[in-house]
Design a protein around this motif. Structure first.
Motif, PDB file in Angstrom:
ATOM      1  N   THR A 287       1.294  -0.949   0.046  1.00  0.00           N
ATOM      2  CA  THR A 287       0.163   0.017  -0.109  1.00  0.00           C
ATOM      3  C   THR A 287       0.926   1.172  -0.173  1.00  0.00           C
ATOM      4  O   THR A 287       0.743   2.566  -0.050  1.00  0.00           O
ATOM      5  CB  THR A 287      -0.340   0.270   1.274  1.00  0.00           C
ATOM      6  OG1 THR A 287      -1.287  -1.326   1.140  1.00  0.00           O
ATOM      7  CG2 THR A 287      -2.125   0.945   1.147  1.00  0.00           C
ATOM      8  N   LEU A 288       2.002   1.205   0.887  1.00  0.00           N
ATOM      9  CA  LEU A 288       2.733   2.924   1.667  1.00  0.00           C
ATOM     10  C   LEU A 288       2.985   2.667  -0.560  1.00  0.00           C
ATOM     11  O   LEU A 288       3.836   4.016  -0.919  1.00  0.00           O
ATOM     12  CB  LEU A 288       4.455   2.370   1.544  1.00  0.00           C
ATOM     13  CG  LEU A 288       4.730   2.472   3.276  1.00  0.00           C
ATOM     14  CD1 LEU A 288       5.669   2.164   3.941  1.00  0.00           C
ATOM     15  CD2 LEU A 288       4.405   3.973   2.911  1.00  0.00           C
ATOM     16  N   GLU A 289       3.682   1.585  -1.079  1.00  0.00           N
ATOM     17  CA  GLU A 289       4.653   2.037  -2.527  1.00  0.00           C
ATOM     18  C   GLU A 289       3.323   2.486  -3.467  1.00  0.00           C
ATOM     19  O   GLU A 289       3.401   3.166  -4.450  1.00  0.00           O
ATOM     20  CB  GLU A 289       4.893   0.087  -3.291  1.00  0.00           C
ATOM     21  CG  GLU A 289       5.548   0.189  -4.583  1.00  0.00           C
ATOM     22  CD  GLU A 289       6.709   1.073  -4.702  1.00  0.00           C
ATOM     23  OE1 GLU A 289       7.283   1.731  -3.758  1.00  0.00           O
ATOM     24  OE2 GLU A 289       6.623   2.022  -5.950  1.00  0.00           O
ATOM     25  N   ALA A 290       1.883   1.933  -3.588  1.00  0.00           N
ATOM     26  CA  ALA A 290       0.522   2.057  -4.422  1.00  0.00           C
ATOM     27  C   ALA A 290       0.210   3.672  -3.911  1.00  0.00           C
ATOM     28  O   ALA A 290       0.185   4.559  -4.798  1.00  0.00           O
ATOM     29  CB  ALA A 290      -0.650   1.641  -3.849  1.00  0.00           C
ATOM     30  N   LEU A 291       1.037   4.123  -2.838  1.00  0.00           N
ATOM     31  CA  LEU A 291       0.603   5.734  -2.688  1.00  0.00           C
ATOM     32  C   LEU A 291       1.651   6.517  -3.184  1.00  0.00           C
ATOM     33  O   LEU A 291       1.480   7.356  -3.412  1.00  0.00           O
ATOM     34  CB  LEU A 291       0.495   5.354  -1.046  1.00  0.00           C
ATOM     35  CG  LEU A 291       0.521   6.933  -0.300  1.00  0.00           C
ATOM     36  CD1 LEU A 291      -0.976   7.702  -1.057  1.00  0.00           C
ATOM     37  CD2 LEU A 291       0.393   6.851   1.373  1.00  0.00           C
TER      38      LEU A 291
END
Ligand SMILES: *Cc1c(COP(=O)(O)O)cnc(C)c1O
Length: 398
Positions: A287-291
């Protein structure tokens, strides 16, 4: 000899299998029995919510793998015990900064976030006001909190105003006006239209109510920086902001963002936060990477907008009865449930997946195909969908 007292015959318990069979029969008779199917790998997906194509994005997948390598396959405990890992903390800080809020809190799913947030904020003494078309998790959250939901007409500020005023005229025994909580989807999941958030915020201020927006389908998609339909609005306007990661961010989980005191309260009191294992760190890392991609690659949103515009232009040319939605959720309301299933089956035969949405998910008589666009679709994909829809109509003609 006195007559023996007749024993009242014990009521025979209803056998479970009878109950299950009766429930199944009623559902089936209503034409509402649902079936699951393993999604074929090759299907062209116009049914999912992966609006930016991040669920299959290699960088996001790699971040998930790295998250598992670094932090483990699971968090092993709840957040308040020992499951709150560095990766959760970083995601919460990054989210808060991106959204312009003091704090954000990560939940394992959007459904759990809504149950927990509403249960933490509302109770029997709270008047809850909800848009008629709000997501099931918001309705369930109020029910769990023991609060009564008053449902206002869809996107209708006047009706909300009427309900707010009426609730103020009624005082409970202690003559205290009840606390008020207004809840709305941001982008409505089955219609693709957007709440009039400024109007809701103004009503909330006028009536000292708390406003909660669940922007599950707007986060990552709407607004210049992708923060969603509340872009440009502060915590003063929208004090309780919920979003999910399972849609445009392509992973899973959810957040609630707001002032520090509010988020701390939710951390303490939301049972679906306290009594559950923290999200697996692989999901959080992904999710951090997607953000990062949502923030750093606005061209994805531009491509998505182009795809929505292309689809709408061509659908209009074919005279398909599309709704007014300008978001990636493009409902094609067919009304009749059997007809909706027929169209979906025809598309399926063309290798195209769309959602066939029927009551009780949508009101009776409003069965529809829920078509969703993604930045990952090519022009050729969209042409294939339109060809399929044309075929549906041809074969449907009397
Ligand atoms: C999908 C959705 C949810 C639930 O989120 P999950 O993470 O899938 O549990 C909540 N609210 C809205 C408006 C949604 O569309």
């Amino acid at each position: 000899m006195p007559e023996p007292v007749a024993e009242r015959p014990a009521r025979a318990p209803q056998p479970w299998h009878d109950y299950l069979a009766a429930a199944k029969q009623t559902r089936k008779a209503a034409g509402r029995w649902r079936t699951r199917r393993v999604m074929p790998d090759a299907a062209l997906d116009f049914a999912g919510n992966d609006y930016l194509g991040l669920a299959r994005e290699p960088k996001v997948r790699e971040a998930a793998a790295e998250g598992a390598r670094r932090f483990g396959a699971g968090a092993a405990a709840s957040h308040l015990v020992s499951g709150h890992l560095a990766v959760h903390e970083v995601l919460e800080q990054e989210l808060a900064e991106w959204l312009g809020r003091e704090r954000a809190l990560v939940f394992s799913t959007g459904y759990m976030a809504n149950l927990g947030v509403i249960q933490a904020l509302a109770g029997r003494d709270t008047a809850v006001f909800q848009d008629r078309l709000n997501h099931a998790s918001l309705i369930d959250g109020a029910a769990l909190a023991g609060a009564r939901s008053r449902r206002f007409h869809h996107r209708d500020g006047e009706d909300l105003e009427r309900l707010l005023s009426r609730s103020e005229a009624i005082r409970d025994a202690s003559h205290d006006a009840p606390r008020k909580l207004i809840i709305s989807d941001g982008v409505f999941s089955m219609d693709g239209d957007v709440a009039k958030v400024s109007e809701l915020a103004a009503a909330a201020k006028r009536h000292s109510a708390l406003l909660m927006i669940d922007d599950a389908h707007g986060v990552g998609v709407l607004g210049e920086t992708g923060v969603g339909c509340t872009a440009g609005m502060s915590a003063e306007d929208v004090p309780v902001l919920v979003g999910t990661f399972g849609k445009a961010l392509g992973t899973g989980g959810a957040f609630v963002a707001g002032d520090a005191s509010l988020i701390e309260h939710i951390t303490q009191f939301a049972r679906s936060y306290v009594y559950t294992t923290a999200q697996p760190p692989a999901v959080t890392a992904a999710t951090l990477e997607a953000l990062n991609i949502v923030r750093g690659e606005p061209e994805l949103r531009a491509r998505l907008d182009d795809n929505v515009a292309l689809f709408r232009r061509e659908a209009a040319r074919l005279n398909l009865p599309m709704a007014a939605s300008t978001t990636p959720i493009q409902p094609l309301t067919l009304g009749d449930e059997a007809r909706t299933l027929r169209w979906a089956a025809t598309l399926d035969a063309c290798g195209i997946a769309v959602g066939a949405i029927r009551p009780p998910t949508v009101p009776k008589g409003q069965a529809r195909l829920r078509i969703t666009l993604s930045a990952r679709h090519t022009e050729a994909d969209i042409e294939r969908l339109l060809d399929g829809l044309e075929r549906c109509r041809r074969e449907d003609a009397p």
